[in-house]
Design a protein around this motif. Sequence first.
Motif, PDB file in Angstrom:
ATOM      1  N   LEU A 196      -5.860   0.213   9.466  1.00  0.00           N
ATOM      2  CA  LEU A 196      -5.124   0.759   8.010  1.00  0.00           C
ATOM      3  C   LEU A 196      -4.073  -0.121   7.367  1.00  0.00           C
ATOM      4  CD1 LEU A 196      -3.339   3.406  10.353  1.00  0.00           C
ATOM      5  CD2 LEU A 196      -5.305   4.057   7.965  1.00  0.00           C
ATOM      6  N   PHE A 197      -4.142  -1.516   7.787  1.00  0.00           N
ATOM      7  CA  PHE A 197      -3.402  -2.509   7.371  1.00  0.00           C
ATOM      8  C   PHE A 197      -3.785  -2.710   6.662  1.00  0.00           C
ATOM      9  CE2 PHE A 197      -2.187  -7.308   6.466  1.00  0.00           C
ATOM     10  CZ  PHE A 197      -1.064  -7.250   6.307  1.00  0.00           C
ATOM     11  N   LEU A 198      -5.589  -3.016   7.129  1.00  0.00           N
ATOM     12  CA  LEU A 198      -6.367  -4.046   5.495  1.00  0.00           C
ATOM     13  C   LEU A 198      -7.311  -3.264   4.613  1.00  0.00           C
ATOM     14  CD1 LEU A 198      -9.370  -5.523   7.821  1.00  0.00           C
ATOM     15  CD2 LEU A 198      -7.965  -6.672   6.155  1.00  0.00           C
ATOM     16  N   GLY A 199      -6.751  -1.668   4.611  1.00  0.00           N
ATOM     17  CA  GLY A 199      -7.295  -1.197   4.029  1.00  0.00           C
ATOM     18  C   GLY A 199      -5.768  -0.619   2.840  1.00  0.00           C
ATOM     19  N   ILE A 200      -4.583  -0.564   3.467  1.00  0.00           N
ATOM     20  CA  ILE A 200      -3.616  -0.527   2.978  1.00  0.00           C
ATOM     21  C   ILE A 200      -3.435  -1.199   1.664  1.00  0.00           C
ATOM     22  CG2 ILE A 200      -1.256   0.286   2.892  1.00  0.00           C
ATOM     23  CD1 ILE A 200      -1.750   3.017   5.066  1.00  0.00           C
ATOM     24  N   SER A 201      -3.295  -2.182   2.622  1.00  0.00           N
ATOM     25  CA  SER A 201      -2.559  -3.686   1.681  1.00  0.00           C
ATOM     26  C   SER A 201      -3.443  -3.887   1.039  1.00  0.00           C
ATOM     27  CB  SER A 201      -1.994  -5.043   2.669  1.00  0.00           C
ATOM     28  OG  SER A 201      -3.600  -5.007   3.113  1.00  0.00           O
ATOM     29  N   ARG A 241      -5.203 -13.589  -3.710  1.00  0.00           N
ATOM     30  CA  ARG A 241      -6.345 -13.924  -2.601  1.00  0.00           C
ATOM     31  C   ARG A 241      -6.006 -12.251  -2.126  1.00  0.00           C
ATOM     32  NH1 ARG A 241      -4.328 -14.151   2.125  1.00  0.00           N
ATOM     33  NH2 ARG A 241      -1.925 -15.051   2.260  1.00  0.00           N
ATOM     34  N   LEU A 242      -6.969 -12.080  -1.719  1.00  0.00           N
ATOM     35  CA  LEU A 242      -6.796 -11.082  -0.315  1.00  0.00           C
ATOM     36  C   LEU A 242      -6.169 -11.501   0.945  1.00  0.00           C
ATOM     37  CD1 LEU A 242     -10.655  -9.337  -0.423  1.00  0.00           C
ATOM     38  CD2 LEU A 242      -8.862  -8.669  -1.728  1.00  0.00           C
ATOM     39  N   PRO A 243      -5.292  -9.897   1.066  1.00  0.00           N
ATOM     40  CA  PRO A 243      -4.648  -9.616   2.471  1.00  0.00           C
ATOM     41  C   PRO A 243      -5.470  -9.949   3.128  1.00  0.00           C
ATOM     42  CG  PRO A 243      -3.573  -7.588   0.879  1.00  0.00           C
ATOM     43  CD  PRO A 243      -4.896  -8.825   0.019  1.00  0.00           C
ATOM     44  N   THR A 244      -4.965 -10.736   5.023  1.00  0.00           N
ATOM     45  CA  THR A 244      -5.575 -10.677   5.688  1.00  0.00           C
ATOM     46  C   THR A 244      -4.350  -9.979   6.181  1.00  0.00           C
ATOM     47  OG1 THR A 244      -5.354 -13.008   6.406  1.00  0.00           O
ATOM     48  CG2 THR A 244      -7.278 -12.649   4.638  1.00  0.00           C
ATOM     49  N   MET A 245      -5.504  -9.861   8.089  1.00  0.00           N
ATOM     50  CA  MET A 245      -4.259  -9.680   9.500  1.00  0.00           C
ATOM     51  C   MET A 245      -4.029 -11.061   9.531  1.00  0.00           C
ATOM     52  SD  MET A 245      -5.213  -6.802   9.789  1.00  0.00           S
ATOM     53  CE  MET A 245      -3.401  -7.018  10.971  1.00  0.00           C
ATOM     54  N   ASP A 246      -4.026 -11.856   9.000  1.00  0.00           N
ATOM     55  CA  ASP A 246      -3.377 -13.140   9.682  1.00  0.00           C
ATOM     56  C   ASP A 246      -1.912 -12.759   8.262  1.00  0.00           C
ATOM     57  OD1 ASP A 246      -4.262 -14.508  11.240  1.00  0.00           O
ATOM     58  OD2 ASP A 246      -5.380 -16.079   9.446  1.00  0.00           O
ATOM     59  N   ASP A 247      -1.449 -11.997   7.396  1.00  0.00           N
ATOM     60  CA  ASP A 247      -0.547 -11.482   6.787  1.00  0.00           C
ATOM     61  C   ASP A 247       0.300 -11.034   7.340  1.00  0.00           C
ATOM     62  OD1 ASP A 247      -1.400 -14.112   4.567  1.00  0.00           O
ATOM     63  OD2 ASP A 247      -2.909 -12.140   4.090  1.00  0.00           O
ATOM     64  N   GLU A 248       0.603  -9.978   7.697  1.00  0.00           N
ATOM     65  CA  GLU A 248      -0.003  -8.981   7.883  1.00  0.00           C
ATOM     66  C   GLU A 248       1.971  -8.446   8.373  1.00  0.00           C
ATOM     67  OE1 GLU A 248       1.444  -5.856  11.786  1.00  0.00           O
ATOM     68  OE2 GLU A 248       0.928  -7.788  12.613  1.00  0.00           O
ATOM     69  N   PRO A 249       2.358  -9.673   9.673  1.00  0.00           N
ATOM     70  CA  PRO A 249       3.736 -10.193  10.267  1.00  0.00           C
ATOM     71  C   PRO A 249       4.830 -10.498   8.818  1.00  0.00           C
ATOM     72  CG  PRO A 249       2.744 -11.322  11.332  1.00  0.00           C
ATOM     73  CD  PRO A 249       1.681 -11.288  10.229  1.00  0.00           C
ATOM     74  N   GLN A 250       4.197 -10.693   7.853  1.00  0.00           N
ATOM     75  CA  GLN A 250       5.270 -11.314   7.039  1.00  0.00           C
ATOM     76  C   GLN A 250       5.321  -9.746   5.539  1.00  0.00           C
ATOM     77  OE1 GLN A 250       4.288 -15.417   4.743  1.00  0.00           O
ATOM     78  NE2 GLN A 250       2.586 -15.396   6.592  1.00  0.00           N
ATOM     79  N   MET A 251       4.935  -9.511   6.040  1.00  0.00           N
ATOM     80  CA  MET A 251       4.907  -7.763   4.819  1.00  0.00           C
ATOM     81  C   MET A 251       5.458  -6.653   5.604  1.00  0.00           C
ATOM     82  SD  MET A 251       0.837  -7.816   3.306  1.00  0.00           S
ATOM     83  CE  MET A 251       0.811  -9.205   2.722  1.00  0.00           C
ATOM     84  N   GLN A 252       6.303  -6.873   5.875  1.00  0.00           N
ATOM     85  CA  GLN A 252       7.033  -5.277   6.818  1.00  0.00           C
ATOM     86  C   GLN A 252       7.126  -4.519   5.458  1.00  0.00           C
ATOM     87  OE1 GLN A 252       7.592  -5.908   9.391  1.00  0.00           O
ATOM     88  NE2 GLN A 252       9.275  -3.750   9.798  1.00  0.00           N
TER      89      GLN A 252
END
Length: 531
Positions: free
Chosen positions: A448-453, A330-341
Motif C-alpha cells: 500500500l505504501f508503494l502503491g499510494i505514494s 525520483r520515485l518514492p521507495t520504502m526507505d522514504d516511508e519514515p519521512q512521509m507521515q
Amino acid sequence: MPATLFAVLLGGVAFILYRIRQIGRRPPGFPPGPPTLPLIGNLHQMPSKQAHLQFQKWAEEYGPMYSLILGTKVMIVLSQDTVVKDLLDKRSNIYSSRPELYLGTLLSEGNRMVLMEYGDKWRMIRKTIHNMLNINASKSYVPYQDLENKQLLCELIDAPDRFIDHIRRYSNSLTTQILFGHRTISIDDPRFIQLFEGFHKFTQIVGSGSSALLDLYPILRKLPDFMLSMRRYAKELGQREKELYVSHWLEAKNGIKSGITVPCVCRDIVKAQEIEGFSDELAGYISGSLLEAGSDTTSSTLIGFVQAMIIFPDVQKKAREEIDRVCGDRLPTMDDEPQMQYIRGCIKETLRWMPTTPLGMVHAVIRDDEYMGYKIPKGARVMYNVWGIHMDPKRHPEPRVFDPTRYADDYQTALESASNADVSKRDHFSFGVGRRICQGMHISERSLFLGISRLIWGFEFEKARDAQGNEIIPDADQLTEGLVAMPQPFPAKITPRSEKHVRIMRGEWDKCQSMLDKEKQWKEAPLSMRS
C-alpha cells in the motif's frame, strides 16, 4: 392406551410445541435488538443490499452490543472498539472459532482456513503461515513489490480507463510472486480472471440468502440437489476453484524441487508438508487462500484510495507536497516511508474510510459467556461491525470525511496498533482481531505504501465527466456485495503529472527489463534475495 403412556406422549407433544414456539424469540438476558417474529426472529429484517448501513443504524439504536435472532441461531453484533477488545482480543481463547457455513465449507471441502473452526488443523496452518509471513520474512519481498508497482505505473499511462484492472493485476502479481515465484504479467491472464471472478462468486455464495437458510435451518440440507440450485452451483464452483489452487501449488512445488523457482512462500509450505504430511489439496488451499487475501484486499484498498483522491482533492494536494519535498524527481521507495507521515496517514485513513470487510469476518463463541450483564450463548455468531466502529463520530469526528491528519501522531505499524492495550489508539480494524488477525499485514502495508505514494507522485486524479460535461461524483457509501467489499465501479480521469514524470516512470520500468526473460518472468532471484 395406559394413562401413564398417554400422559408421556401428551407431555412430549407439549414440549415440542413449546420449543417450536421459542424459535425466533429473544431469550431473557440476551443483548437488546430489533423486535422479533415467531420462527424467523429477525430474518425478515436482514438487508439484502448495503448491509453495513443497516447494521450501523441498529448500533445507533441498540448500543455497542446488540443481538439478532436468526431462526434457530443467535448473532451478537459488536459495534464499539472497547467491546471488541474485551471479547475478541482478551477472551480470544473462546471467541476465535467460526460458525458453520455449510455452502462455504462444502465449496472448499473444509480446506479454506478463513472458514475453519478453531482446532488443531487451523492452529497447524496458522503456525506454518506465521513462519512464512512474519515481519522479518515480509521485508525480503520488497523487490517483487517494487517491480510490480513500476509496471502498474506504465499501465496507467497507457490505459488509465482500466485502472481497476491494472490495480488488480498489480496486487495479484505481487502475491503470485510472493507465494509461487511467478508473475501475472497481463490483465488478460486466464488464471488472473478466474481468481477474481471465482472469489467474487464465492463471497456471493457465502453471503447469499440461500446459504443463510441452510445454516439456520439445517433440515433443508436434506433436500436433493435439483431442489437446491445454490448447492449444485457451489459444488461446481468448488471443483473449478480446487483445480486452480492445486495447479498453482503443484507448479510451484515441482519448480522448487527442481531448483528453478525464485524464493517464495511455497518453499516453506513444501517443508511443512514434509513434516506434517498434509495433502497437496490442503497445500493448494493454504496457498490459494493467501492468494485470495493478498490479491483482493490490497486491490480493493487501493481502488478505495483512488476514489478518495477524486472526492477529496485537497488531500491529494497535501500528499503530493510531502512526496515532492522528500523525493523530488525520483520515485518514492520504502526507505522514504519514515519521512512521509502524511502518506502513512493516507494508508491508515483508506483502511478506515473504505474497509474491505465492512462487517468483519464472523467469529463463534465455543462456550457460554457473559458480558455487560448479558448472556452470550455457546455457538453464537459474533460479528464485529467494522463499518460501525470506523464511522462512529465519537471515535472519528466527521467519519465520512477522508482526513489523514487523524494519524498525524500515530507512528505505529499495523501490528503495533492492533496490539495496543489502549484500544482507542488502534488505527482501524480492517486487518481483523484476536487470533484471527491477518498474518499478511506487514506485506500489505508495504504494498500500500508503494502503491499510494507512487500513484500520487506520478498522476493527477480528477472526477470524470459525462457526455454533457457534468462531473461524475462517486458515492462512497455504495459498496459491492459479499464478504469482501470495495467501491461500486466508478469512472475516473487519471493523467500523468507531466511528460517528465512519464519519462521517469517509463525509464524505471525499462531498467527492470534486464532482470526479466522473454516471458517477463524473473531470470533469477533478485540480488537481495539470493541465499
